[in-house]
Design a protein around this motif. Structure first.
Motif, mmCIF file in Angstrom:
data_model
loop_
_atom_site.group_PDB
_atom_site.id
_atom_site.type_symbol
_atom_site.label_atom_id
_atom_site.label_comp_id
_atom_site.label_asym_id
_atom_site.label_seq_id
_atom_site.Cartn_x
_atom_site.Cartn_y
_atom_site.Cartn_z
ATOM 1 N N LYS A 202 26.277 38.684 32.655
ATOM 2 C CA LYS A 202 25.869 40.110 33.722
ATOM 3 C C LYS A 202 26.207 40.099 34.330
ATOM 4 N N ASP A 203 26.220 39.794 35.880
ATOM 5 C CA ASP A 203 27.249 40.336 36.188
ATOM 6 C C ASP A 203 28.986 40.318 36.411
ATOM 7 N N ALA A 204 29.489 39.179 35.179
ATOM 8 C CA ALA A 204 31.006 38.999 35.506
ATOM 9 C C ALA A 204 31.311 39.160 33.494
ATOM 10 N N PRO A 205 31.221 40.103 33.233
ATOM 11 C CA PRO A 205 31.015 39.874 31.420
ATOM 12 C C PRO A 205 32.771 40.244 30.992
ATOM 13 N N GLY A 206 33.651 40.637 31.971
ATOM 14 C CA GLY A 206 34.884 40.909 31.566
ATOM 15 C C GLY A 206 35.795 39.239 32.005
ATOM 16 N N VAL A 207 35.188 37.926 31.465
ATOM 17 C CA VAL A 207 36.031 36.914 31.025
ATOM 18 C C VAL A 207 35.874 36.071 30.215
ATOM 19 N N GLY A 208 37.274 35.217 29.915
ATOM 20 C CA GLY A 208 37.876 34.729 27.926
ATOM 21 C C GLY A 208 36.486 33.626 27.584
ATOM 22 N N GLU B 193 34.609 48.801 31.693
ATOM 23 C CA GLU B 193 34.947 49.708 33.594
ATOM 24 C C GLU B 193 35.418 49.011 34.369
ATOM 25 N N ASN B 194 35.949 48.165 34.655
ATOM 26 C CA ASN B 194 36.475 46.848 35.647
ATOM 27 C C ASN B 194 35.424 46.641 36.177
ATOM 28 N N GLN B 195 34.682 45.971 35.725
ATOM 29 C CA GLN B 195 32.764 45.447 36.396
ATOM 30 C C GLN B 195 33.294 44.235 37.284
ATOM 31 N N THR B 196 34.572 43.514 36.457
ATOM 32 C CA THR B 196 34.498 41.692 36.465
ATOM 33 C C THR B 196 35.736 41.757 37.785
ATOM 34 N N ALA C 233 32.952 31.869 54.441
ATOM 35 C CA ALA C 233 33.081 32.310 55.417
ATOM 36 C C ALA C 233 33.130 32.024 57.269
ATOM 37 N N GLU C 234 31.807 31.985 56.886
ATOM 38 C CA GLU C 234 30.820 31.756 58.288
ATOM 39 C C GLU C 234 31.535 30.326 58.966
ATOM 40 N N ALA C 235 32.071 29.375 58.261
ATOM 41 C CA ALA C 235 32.161 27.990 58.534
ATOM 42 C C ALA C 235 33.664 27.869 58.291
ATOM 43 N N ASN C 236 34.234 28.779 58.489
ATOM 44 C CA ASN C 236 35.716 28.804 58.709
ATOM 45 C C ASN C 236 36.410 28.273 58.331
ATOM 46 N N ILE C 237 36.414 28.126 56.827
ATOM 47 C CA ILE C 237 36.890 26.452 56.730
ATOM 48 C C ILE C 237 38.147 26.597 55.858
ATOM 49 N N LEU C 238 38.440 28.010 54.998
ATOM 50 C CA LEU C 238 38.845 27.886 53.945
ATOM 51 C C LEU C 238 40.595 28.758 54.076
ATOM 52 N N THR C 239 41.391 27.565 53.657
ATOM 53 C CA THR C 239 42.868 27.777 53.931
ATOM 54 C C THR C 239 43.684 28.693 52.969
ATOM 55 N N SER C 240 42.729 28.762 51.737
ATOM 56 C CA SER C 240 43.294 28.798 50.603
ATOM 57 C C SER C 240 42.754 30.155 49.808
ATOM 58 N N ALA C 241 42.735 30.309 48.662
ATOM 59 C CA ALA C 241 42.106 31.169 47.880
ATOM 60 C C ALA C 241 42.734 31.555 46.376
ATOM 61 N N GLU C 242 41.822 31.136 45.449
ATOM 62 C CA GLU C 242 42.024 32.086 43.717
ATOM 63 C C GLU C 242 41.441 32.551 43.443
ATOM 64 N N PHE C 243 41.202 33.326 42.929
ATOM 65 C CA PHE C 243 40.546 34.348 41.802
ATOM 66 C C PHE C 243 40.954 34.401 40.829
ATOM 67 N N VAL C 244 40.535 33.932 39.780
ATOM 68 C CA VAL C 244 41.052 34.366 38.201
ATOM 69 C C VAL C 244 40.249 33.839 36.760
ATOM 70 N N GLU C 245 40.260 33.817 36.074
ATOM 71 C CA GLU C 245 39.946 34.704 34.373
ATOM 72 C C GLU C 245 39.461 35.918 34.558
ATOM 73 N N VAL C 246 39.529 37.112 35.325
ATOM 74 C CA VAL C 246 39.474 38.741 35.244
ATOM 75 C C VAL C 246 40.095 39.013 34.284
ATOM 76 N N ASN C 247 39.687 39.254 32.483
ATOM 77 C CA ASN C 247 40.051 39.564 31.445
ATOM 78 C C ASN C 247 39.922 41.237 30.923
ATOM 79 N N PRO C 248 39.970 41.771 31.845
ATOM 80 C CA PRO C 248 39.778 43.271 31.469
ATOM 81 C C PRO C 248 39.664 44.203 30.022
#
Length: 300
Positions: free
Chosen positions: A234-240, A280-283, A260-275
């Motif tokens: 319902k929140d992210a419909p544009g996935v396979g 309307e580009n919601q995802t 973010a509060e923990a301040n531990i991330l050194t890298s990130a990826e956001f995947v599987e967005v399928n327009p």
């Protein structure tokens, strides 16, 4: 992250996914104003463009149990090199996808510099299949197993070493669809999984407190691999590969705000967005909003 400079890398691959369209994910995320949001939060940001990906129609699929193995190996070797260069320059790699097979290259590039890395795998699925256990042969469902050193040698040895990560420092958040082979592997390796049952029962706040403790203790970096199908469709419909009953929009923001509060991330990826499958580009907009929370954006 202490305002560490950020490098965006696009991985427009749909070779590892059974449904076309996810190759346009990086463009959709950029169109949703990812770079301008990051700049507004005070970060210096560069966009390194996209890894060149062949179209599925232009190459041989190969074995039905490991579809497009050769091409996926090649493009992930390229991605690993780009990500490694970003880390070497003291920058934060933010990789946009693209199907989840890209995590093989992202993690390979980061693990070259972080030898004891923690991983938070935000996903409806385990991605712990191999060519022998996968019902589909789609490699996007094998990327976590490969990073743990399990799977076809051509994938496992990308970057020249294996394994890339430790199962004891790997946490899956949001799981609600696991294949039999994945369940067995989770038990054998002792991977911590917070299913939707756990999130419903103890709440996202406690889940993230425990996950952060696991991935940050005695590690030299933490990678976030966020599949948008971890959220409820319902929140992210544009996935396979949508699975009903997922993490809510607000729960997702809380998870990333706590990171973010923990301040531990050194890298990130956001995947599987399928327009193609989106509205309307919601995802993509959700992905960008979550990036904001990951980078320290707050209401007040």
């Amino acid at each position: 992250m202490n305002q560490k400079p950020i490098s965006i890398v696009g991985m427009p691959s749909d070779l590892g996914q059974g449904r076309r369209g996810v190759d346009m994910g990086p463009s959709a995320i950029r169109y949703a104003s990812a770079q301008s949001l990051i700049k507004r939060l005070g970060y210096e940001v560069e966009d390194l463009g996209d890894i060149a990906i062949p179209s599925p129609e232009s190459i041989d699929m190969g074995s039905s149990s490991l579809k497009y193995l050769s091409a996926i190996k090649q493009v992930n070797e390229q991605l690993a090199g780009v990500v490694s260069d970003v880390v070497e320059r003291g920058r934060f790699p933010l990789v946009l996808g693209g199907d989840h097979s890209m995590a093989i290259g992202t993690i390979a590039g980061i693990a070259k510099h972080h030898k004891n890395m923690g991983v938070i795998w935000f996903d409806a699925h385990g991605d712990l299949n191999t060519g022998e256990t996968s019902p589909s042969g789609n490699i996007h469902g094998m990327s976590l197993a490969v990073s743990l050193g399990i799977g076809h040698p051509d994938l496992v040895n990308i970057g020249g070493f294996a394994p890339k990560i430790n199962p004891e420092k790997t946490v899956i958040v949001g799981a609600r669809e696991l294949d039999l082979g994945e369940r067995e592997l989770i038990k054998n390796l002792g991977i911590k999984v917070y299913s939707m049952h756990d999130i419903d029962r103890i709440g996202m706040a406690q889940v993230m407190e425990e996950a952060i403790s696991i991935v940050s203790q005695d590690t030299d970096g933490v990678h976030l691999s966020l599949d948008l199908d971890g959220l409820d469709p319902k929140d992210a419909p544009g996935v396979g590969t949508p699975v009903p009953g997922g993490i809510s929009y607000r729960e997702s923001h809380l998870a990333l705000e706590m990171l973010a509060e923990a301040n531990i991330l050194t890298s990130a990826e956001f995947v599987e967005v399928n327009p193609i499958l989106d509205r309307e580009n919601q995802t993509a907009k959700v992905a960008v909003a979550l990036m904001g929370s990951m980078l320290g954006q707050t209401v007040i």
